[in-house]
Design an enzyme around this catalytic site. Sequence first.
Site, PDB file in Angstrom:
ATOM      1  N   HIS A  67       0.825  -1.202   0.000  1.00 19.81           N
ATOM      2  CA  HIS A  67       0.000   0.000   0.000  1.00 19.81           C
ATOM      3  C   HIS A  67       0.861   1.254   0.000  1.00 19.81           C
ATOM      4  O   HIS A  67       2.048   1.217   0.338  1.00 19.81           O
ATOM      5  CB  HIS A  67      -0.932   0.014   1.208  1.00 19.81           C
ATOM      6  CG  HIS A  67      -0.229  -0.145   2.522  1.00 19.81           C
ATOM      7  ND1 HIS A  67       0.004  -1.389   3.076  1.00 19.81           N
ATOM      8  CD2 HIS A  67       0.286   0.752   3.389  1.00 19.81           C
ATOM      9  CE1 HIS A  67       0.622  -1.246   4.235  1.00 19.81           C
ATOM     10  NE2 HIS A  67       0.822   0.049   4.444  1.00 19.81           N
ATOM     11  N   CYS A 173       1.269   1.826  12.854  1.00 21.93           N
ATOM     12  CA  CYS A 173       2.340   1.534  11.897  1.00 21.93           C
ATOM     13  C   CYS A 173       2.666   2.831  11.156  1.00 21.93           C
ATOM     14  O   CYS A 173       1.905   3.793  11.225  1.00 21.93           O
ATOM     15  CB  CYS A 173       1.941   0.423  10.924  1.00 21.93           C
ATOM     16  SG  CYS A 173       0.656   0.863   9.748  1.00 21.93           S
TER      17      CYS A 173
END
Length: 623
Positions: A67, A173
């Site tokens: 991503h 994250c």
Amino acid sequence: MKITDLLSKKSIAINPKVSSKEDAINTLVDLMYSSGKLNDKEEYKKAVLAREELSTTGIGDGVAIPHAKTKAVNDAGLAAMIVNDGVDYDSLDGNPAKIFFMIAAPDGENNLHLEVLARLSTMLMDEKFRSALENSKSPDEFLNLIDEFENAKVNKVKEESKDGYRVLAVTACPTGIAHTYMAAESLEEKGKEMGISIKVETDGSGGAKNILTSKEIEEAECIIVAADKKVDMARFDGKKVIQTKVSNGIHKAEELINRAVSGDAPIYHHNGAKASEEDNSEENESIGRQIYKHLMNGVSHMLPFVIGGGILIALAFLFDDYSIDPNNFGKNTPFAAFLKTVGDTSFNFMLPILAGYIAMSIADRPALAVGFVGGMLANQGGSGFIGALLAGFIAGYLMLCLKKVLSKLPNSLEGLKPVLLYPFIGILLIGAVIIFAINPPVAALNNGITNTLNNMGESSKILLGAVLGGMMAFDMGGPLNKAAYVFGTASLANGQFEFMAAVMIGGMVPPLAIALCSTFFKKKFTEKERQSALTNYIMGLSFITEGAIPFAAADPLRVIPSCVIGSATAGALSMFFECSLRAPHGGIFVLPVITNPFGYFIALVVGSVVGMIVLALLKKSKY
């Protein structure tokens, strides 16, 4: 918004020919591009690869979720792929990936799509759902499975515990798109299985959600922080805390929860140090890795000052009139003087910022002021960026020691520590260390080098040119650089104009070598580094050596030798072509007044290319 609103048939592939991680990413990028979600396919791919550099997105259990969030994306979108034979994707569990979802998130848009992506991430934690997807025979079946599971399993409100929570957690994250929510789902589901009440705060791209309250923190037995980026830790002071990677939140949820309720967790004290009893991180990082992280914290905060100030100084030379007063070039006209003043001011912040944020990374906020002062004293004392680096680390570890010493004071004095004791004692100590222990030997080194240069004189001009050029690139504003520059400017008064030419060309090469290397050897740099390096073309041509400092600070063992070799080559060639310069600054803007300008230009190009080649050979590929 539903997951199927972001995923179309044309962006789904069932069993395409894919044999490697590179093939998988290329195929998924092509699928994403075909869906019309991207405005720049190559830039999006670069962003995806940059994310892979941080940590693999092969999360395990046969799933990979590459991503990126970037301006190359027009609208949020998904691409998906099933590869029944599996692909070696460097997954966390070492197993091949079979189910792929690629996420494209637009930069600067509203964050509605992030909730949808978080929903997908949590769905993929379900083994039955993964198995059904893996057995899909067509894009239509694939879409229907997602729609059915989303409606049946995910669109429900989470029940809140009336009796509080035994365990709390925070997941985060770097990009905040997938791993954050997968870790949260894993911890929540495992808590339900074990009969242990748990609440998880997610710190994703859309901001913190399900935020932990003060009452919940006070009543909890332990807090699990599964994060690969900084989170607000001050609120956990005095509580038992387990710190670990976000990936462990996904794959080691049961182990973490068991440890949390067993009492086997250290007490966290928010003073920048490790927990009092043991390292409260699951991952015992090497000393080298810790130093690198502290260093990069300083470099990332310093970079805007270098870029903004450097470009303004370059514009000052562009809009100035050299003929008015060559010795005052850059400030001869009012507008140029304005640009130069603002640019110089930005540059003056550069080294204190570097030192301050290195110190803060080590010992948290109380070390920030101490690092700032240490960096400024190093700068004023002629230590340059090497002195500032030392000041940052010294200030950080000095504050860790100071906090440990002051922790023995009565609790009644706790409020005085951040407002009086830390800044007063810390600044006093760093001042003594820098002024009496760092600056004197550096100044002595500076004087010794200057005397050596003076003794070389006319005896070996080409060798002297190489030495002067190399010195300009060694510490880029530090004592060696300044010694060479002072020698060059002092030579102007004696009518030895060729030394100044070698000095200036030596200072122009480092930013140019880095910029060229980032252009022609892209795999050696991250996307962010390549973007920052573009400004080095301007800085190098403008004789602003400091443009290379962020890169030298981040990777000194490779960048500095490369720049020194390139600058030494340019300095020697400048002497060989008998180039001379009467102005102490100006870069490319004073090329017309340089003796033998064509030879000087050749020397600059050759030196920059040599530096580029050496740097390309020394640096490791980023992907």
